[in-house]
Design an enzyme around this catalytic site. Structure first.
Site, PDB file in Angstrom:
ATOM      1  N   ASP A 201       0.823  -1.211   0.000  1.00 29.86           N
ATOM      2  CA  ASP A 201       0.000   0.000   0.000  1.00 29.86           C
ATOM      3  C   ASP A 201       0.859   1.264   0.000  1.00 29.86           C
ATOM      4  O   ASP A 201       1.924   1.294   0.614  1.00 29.86           O
ATOM      5  CB  ASP A 201      -0.902  -0.029   1.249  1.00 29.86           C
ATOM      6  CG  ASP A 201      -2.096   0.904   1.101  1.00 29.86           C
ATOM      7  OD1 ASP A 201      -2.275   1.488   0.017  1.00 29.86           O
ATOM      8  OD2 ASP A 201      -2.835   1.055   2.081  1.00 29.86           O
TER       9      ASP A 201
ATOM     10  N   HIS B 269       2.961   3.339  -9.136  1.00 31.90           N
ATOM     11  CA  HIS B 269       2.824   1.883  -9.269  1.00 31.90           C
ATOM     12  C   HIS B 269       4.086   1.274  -9.893  1.00 31.90           C
ATOM     13  O   HIS B 269       4.491   0.175  -9.549  1.00 31.90           O
ATOM     14  CB  HIS B 269       1.586   1.543 -10.106  1.00 31.90           C
ATOM     15  CG  HIS B 269       0.288   1.871  -9.404  1.00 31.90           C
ATOM     16  ND1 HIS B 269       0.023   1.445  -8.132  1.00 31.90           N
ATOM     17  CD2 HIS B 269      -0.797   2.590  -9.800  1.00 31.90           C
ATOM     18  CE1 HIS B 269      -1.188   1.889  -7.765  1.00 31.90           C
ATOM     19  NE2 HIS B 269      -1.698   2.589  -8.761  1.00 31.90           N
TER      20      HIS B 269
ATOM     21  N   LEU C 172      10.330 -21.228  -4.014  1.00 30.31           N
ATOM     22  CA  LEU C 172       9.335 -20.301  -3.456  1.00 30.31           C
ATOM     23  C   LEU C 172       7.999 -20.383  -4.201  1.00 30.31           C
ATOM     24  O   LEU C 172       7.970 -20.376  -5.430  1.00 30.31           O
ATOM     25  CB  LEU C 172       9.884 -18.862  -3.574  1.00 30.31           C
ATOM     26  CG  LEU C 172       8.922 -17.740  -3.182  1.00 30.31           C
ATOM     27  CD1 LEU C 172       8.732 -17.683  -1.667  1.00 30.31           C
ATOM     28  CD2 LEU C 172       9.418 -16.378  -3.694  1.00 30.31           C
TER      29      LEU C 172
END
Ligand code: FPP
Length: 243
Positions: free
Chosen positions: A20, A37, A131
């Site tokens: 955020d 972004h 992962l």
């Protein structure tokens, strides 16, 4: 040399991140929101690599919620463009690192080009054993639970599942994250302290850490500090601490 502030033997198995603050970062730097972004995507690259390097089992990132469609079209288009760019530019390296990608959310409602790139990334990295990188796109926790209920109802109607067999394990098996450990550590940057419909089921016993920094400013040191904070917590899962 930089000494990590956490114990590498007791890592959270599954880390969730709500990235955020891209909008506020752009505003603070007098830049267009799309550049916020983009800066957020840069921050993300290092966190993914490092999670893989230190041996985190699963990393789940909230990239685009079912509510984000309400944002101005230019911003939605910028985010969709960045997603595509990310998958095109990163996929080779992620694959080389043995990372397995899974998209959480309804891909069918995404533009065709993005859908194709995401499907390709999932298929290509499917055999990887490192992962587990989960990217939530067009995702909502309630929508995920509703989908699980609908899928179980369908199986019950088809005679594949008895109502008595619907227990917590069955629900879990019908989530996007079936087979993965619950989220141990949930990080939300920018000082906001909300879950915003992210992994509602999986975060039932997560430890929450809320760093003040805006996501594009979030560094590896900040990430490691969050892991250290997680390790300082006493987790009881509703029980009592051992005497
Ligand atoms: C929240 O910031 C962030 C988002 C809605 C998008 C997160 C996306 C990225 C970091 C980049 C794309 C992701 C990938 C996987 C390539 P905000 O805009 O709500 O910030 P604000 O609250 O300051 O306005």
């Amino acid at each position: 040399m930089y000494a990590v502030p956490f114990d590498p033997q007791h890592l959270p198995r599954h880390v969730g991140i709500i990235m955020d603050g891209n909008g506020r970062w752009a505003k603070k730097n007098k830049l267009k929101i799309a550049l916020g972004h983009r800066a957020g995507t840069e921050a993300l690259r290092g966190i993914i690599r490092n999670s893989s390097d230190i041996g985190i089992q699963a990393l789940s990132l909230y990239a685009f919620s079912t509510e984000n469609w309400q944002r101005p079209k230019a911003e939605v288009d910028a985010l969709m463009g960045l997603l595509l760019e990310f998958f095109q530019s990163e996929i080779d390296e992620l694959n080389e690192r043995n990372i397995r990608i899974l998209i959480l959310g309804e891909k069918d409602e995404l533009p065709p080009e993005q859908r194709l790139a995401l499907n390709r990334a999932e298929i290509r990295t499917f055999p990887n054993t490192g992962l587990r990188l989960n990217i939530a796109i067009n995702y909502g926790g309630r929508a995920e639970l509703t989908r699980a209920a609908r899928r179980m109802a369908r199986e019950a109607v088809d005679g594949l599942l008895l109502p008595e067999e619907i227990n917590e394990a069955a629900v879990e098996n019908h989530l996007y994250t079936a087979g993965m450990p619950d989220v141990d550590l949930l990080i939300r940057t920018s000082g906001e302290m909300r879950l915003s419909n992210f992994m509602l089921w999986q975060c039932a016993y997560a430890e929450f850490v809320f760093p003040q920094k805006l996501w594009p400013d979030f560094t590896l040191e900040d990430y490691h500090a969050c892991i250290a904070q997680y390790q300082s917590r006493s987790r009881r899962w509703g029980g009592r601490e051992a005497e």
